[in-house]
Design an enzyme around this catalytic site. Structure first.
Site, short mmCIF file in Angstrom:
data_model
loop_
_atom_site.label_atom_id
_atom_site.label_comp_id
_atom_site.label_asym_id
_atom_site.label_seq_id
_atom_site.Cartn_x
_atom_site.Cartn_y
_atom_site.Cartn_z
N HIS A 181 0.84 -1.20 0.00
CA HIS A 181 0.00 0.00 0.00
C HIS A 181 0.88 1.25 0.00
O HIS A 181 1.00 1.94 1.01
CB HIS A 181 -0.95 -0.01 1.20
CG HIS A 181 -2.06 -1.00 1.07
ND1 HIS A 181 -2.05 -2.22 1.73
CD2 HIS A 181 -3.20 -0.98 0.34
CE1 HIS A 181 -3.15 -2.89 1.43
NE2 HIS A 181 -3.86 -2.17 0.58
N HIS A 215 1.00 1.38 -5.71
CA HIS A 215 -0.37 0.88 -5.71
C HIS A 215 -1.34 2.00 -6.10
O HIS A 215 -2.30 1.77 -6.86
CB HIS A 215 -0.72 0.33 -4.33
CG HIS A 215 -2.17 -0.02 -4.16
ND1 HIS A 215 -2.78 -1.05 -4.85
CD2 HIS A 215 -3.14 0.54 -3.38
CE1 HIS A 215 -4.06 -1.12 -4.50
NE2 HIS A 215 -4.30 -0.17 -3.63
N ASP A 256 -5.82 5.40 -0.84
CA ASP A 256 -5.08 4.75 0.25
C ASP A 256 -4.03 5.69 0.84
O ASP A 256 -2.99 5.24 1.34
CB ASP A 256 -4.41 3.47 -0.26
CG ASP A 256 -5.33 2.26 -0.19
OD1 ASP A 256 -6.22 2.25 0.67
OD2 ASP A 256 -5.16 1.34 -1.01
#
Length: 706
Positions: free
Chosen positions: A400, A404, A441
């Site tokens: 993450h 990503h 994220d």
């Protein structure tokens, strides 16, 4: 050109300039013609300015302009002057600032018959051109370029304002005195004025032609190359639909090759005269075609000339290109494959010195026209993306991280562009979707929501154990955008900001895996209805969620690399859980995780059903749109192939046209099948290896006992 004197009532004073050759005359005439194209209806401004410098006592002033074999007689008369019969064949009375007649007099333009054979190439110029230039200088110097109190773009006064401002901008650009912000505001206003005039012209033309509404819909649907997006309804497509066309990437604009700016224009987009003028004025290349000496100008209506307004935006972009972010050659090479399903974000990260979000995010927002549409300052966008990239790298997560984020943003781009979903969305919805993908994220801790809840972190306490990470991604991202240096939303209206924020919140919250099964169930139930009406927020939320978990649907080498990174992140969480005395979360125990089996289950029970529902949803949404517009070659090919397969399965011999159903291309289907097959082979090898190890351990235990 030559000065003439009329007898009787009309006394004309000769005002000679420096004698010049015929070439000089032609160039000056062409300059006037070019200026008239750019200024639209502002010709009267120049004439009135020159009249202030005429000798006193003048009843009228007349000059003859010889251009391409035709003579144009221009007569400037005082308010009480009556136009003679000889000069009344073509009269243009210059309006005042509010559409009323000017108190300074009238302007009469007469085009006489061809004088090519009889014209004197060594003539002089009448009408005090030197004085006119001085008047122009004074008028342009007095122009206030502030855009706060400008008239509405659809008013007659707006054309005059826009024309004089364009001349003033050109003058200040040559001197290097104009700021980028002031230039942008004035060019934006001029572009809106030109667009408004063009819309009025085309609307009037359509009404005169008596075109029926059905015909208009067909024409609108066939205009697939239009760059003016329409707002799409959330229900079935009842209105005509125009296909979007993405902008040229920043890195593809070669400043040294100015002809590329004009090469994008369709040949029939503007008249050849306008195209030639643009080519010679705004590029270094010579005009591609030269008008024959005996061919008259073909500006039949203002509408044709107004079409040149589509290049006002190009002027702004060429001037502001210096402020746009520069793309390294290696990054450009990778970004050329941005439209592919299995885009290699690892290669982009290597080329971009570990800054994939910065370059990919900037490129996407530019391609969809978001920078221009919502007036996002390029420097602000670059700063925002850099801050987001820093947040992704803060916890040094294996999975993450900024790679990503870039991968999900690129996958969302594929869904928007390659399936045609962008034709269903408004500009603001596309803007929100791209930004949501970039920040979905942001500042991920490398641990799951369950870990935060079980360990009682401050973030879990702040968000009451509900979508802990997703709430933090959204909150932290909007805090970044509150910073003036990173506020890419600074030019959105209050209503636009509320809609943008609501969409981003809905989409990012939907990436919480605890909502996965309920989200799929709700969409599947909706699609079973006879006429499903899909909410845009729910549709975009499902698209982003599917893109977030899409790496098993990519090429094997990419998917396998992502899997190893994700498992390493899980194992690190397992190490923390061991230290805290917490039970291991699923797939987080380094010593007891079956990698191949876990991926097979993830593909079969999570990714495949998600992509299937997303595909059905997209086909349900886009079917009505494609039924009103001619599908692209790729979509048509997909439809034909699927129809042939269905006919072969059913043994039908009916015409394929009756069984045609719109279907999107699904490159993920083949990738999912191949990856699942590879994992099954890996699982078989792992099982064999484990059996061999158990046998060796068993044999070793027997030997020890003996």
């Amino acid at each position: 050109m030559e000065g003439t004197c009329s007898g009787g009532k009309d006394v004309v004073h000769k005002c000679h300039s420096d004698p010049g050759s015929a070439v000089a005359e032609r160039e000056e005439g062409d300059d006037d013609l070019r200026a008239s194209v750019a200024r639209g209806r502002s010709t009267s401004t120049r004439v009135k300015s020159s009249s202030r410098h005429c000798p006193s006592g003048t009843s009228s002033r007349k000059c003859i302009l010889t251009l391409d074999g035709y003579s144009y007689v221009i007569v400037a008369s005082p308010p009480d002057h009556r136009v003679t019969k000889d000069d009344s064949s073509l009269t243009h009375t210059s309006p005042g600032r509010n559409g009323q007649l000017s108190k300074q007099g009238s302007l009469t333009i007469v085009r006489r018959s061809s004088t090519k054979k009889n014209q004197n190439h060594s003539g002089t110029v009448a009408g005090c051109p030197s004085s006119s230039s001085f008047a122009d200088d004074e008028v342009l110097d007095a122009v206030d370029l502030d855009t706060d109190n400008l008239p509405a773009v659809d008013t007659p006064d707006a054309c005059d304002k826009a024309a004089i401002r364009l001349r003033c901008l050109l003058r200040q650009l040559q001197r290097g005195e104009i700021s980028a912000e002031l230039l942008q505001k004035n060019l934006h206003y001029a572009a809106r004025v030109l667009e408004a005039v063009f819309i009025d012209e085309t609307k009037d033309r359509g009404e005169e032609a008596g075109v029926s509404s059905d015909t208009e819909q067909k024409v609108s649907c066939s205009s697939s190359s239009s760059t003016s997006p329409l707002h799409r309804p959330s229900g079935p497509c009842l209105a005509p639909v125009q296909r979007r066309r993405l902008r040229t990437p920043v890195w593809a604009r070669r400043l040294a090759d100015d002809d590329d700016e004009l090469s994008e224009v369709q040949p029939d987009a503007v008249p050849p005269e306008v195209r030639e003028w643009l080519a010679s004025t705004f590029t270094r290349q010579l005009a591609t075609t030269r008008r024959k000496s005996d061919e008259k100008p073909k500006f039949r209506s203002v509408a044709h000339a107004i079409r040149a307004g589509i290049f006002v935006d190009r002027i702004y972009r060429r001037v502001s290109n210096t402020a746009l972010m520069q793309f390294p050659p290696d990054v450009v090479r990778v970004l050329k494959t941005l439209d592919e399903w299995s885009f290699d974000v690892f290669a982009l990260s290597d080329a971009a010195c570990s800054q994939p979000v910065k370059y990919l995010g900037y490129d996407l927002l530019n391609r969809y026209g978001m920078i221009h549409k919502f007036k996002v300052p390029p420097v602000t966008l670059e700063t925002f993306l850099s801050r987001v990239e820093e947040g992704y790298c803060r916890h040094k997560n294996p999975y993450h991280n900024n790679l990503h984020a870039a991968d999900v943003a690129q996958t969302v781009h594929y869904m928007l562009c390659q399936t045609g979903l962008m034709n269903w969305l408004t500009d603001l919805e596309i803007f929100a979707t791209l930004v949501a993908a970039i920040i979905h994220d942001y500042e991920h801790t490398g641990t799951t929501n369950n870990f935060h809840v079980m360990s009682g972190t401050e973030t879990a306490l702040l968000y009451n154990d509900r979508a802990v990470l997703e709430n933090h991604h959204i909150s932290a991202s909007f805090r970044v955008m509150k910073d003036e240096e990173c506020n890419i939303l600074q030019n959105l209206s209050r209503e636009e900001f509320r809609e943008f924020r609501t969409l981003v919140i809905d989409m990012v919250l939907a990436t919480d895996m605890s909502f996965h099964f309920q989200q799929l169930k709700n969409m599947k139930n909706l699609l079973t209805l006879a006429e499903p009406s899909v909410d845009k927020s729910k549709a975009l939320s499902l698209v982003l969620h599917c893109c977030d978990i899409s790496h098993p649907a990519k090429r094997w080498d990419l998917h396998h690399r992502w899997t190893m990174l994700l498992l390493e992140e899980f194992f690190r969480q397992g190490d923390k859980e061991r230290e805290l005395g917490l039970p291991f979360s699923p797939l987080c125990d380094r010593n007891n995780t079956l990698v191949a089996e876990s991926q097979i289950g993830f593909i079969e029970f999570i990714v495949e059903p998600s992509m299937a529902v997303c595909s059905d949803m997209l086909e349900s949404i886009l079917g009505p749109i494609h039924s009103t517009c001619k599908p692209s070659d790729g979509a048509q090919q997909s439809i034909s192939e699927d129809a042939e397969i269905d006919r072969a399965k059913n043994g039908s011999t009916s015409s394929p046209k009756r069984s045609l159903k719109f279907k999107i291309k699904k490159p993920w289907t083949a990738c999912l099948g191949e990856n699942k097959k590879s994992w099954k082979e890996q699982a078989a090898r792992d099982a064999e290896l484990r059996a061999q190890q158990q046998q060796e351990q068993s044999d070793g235990a027997v030997t020890t006992e003996e």
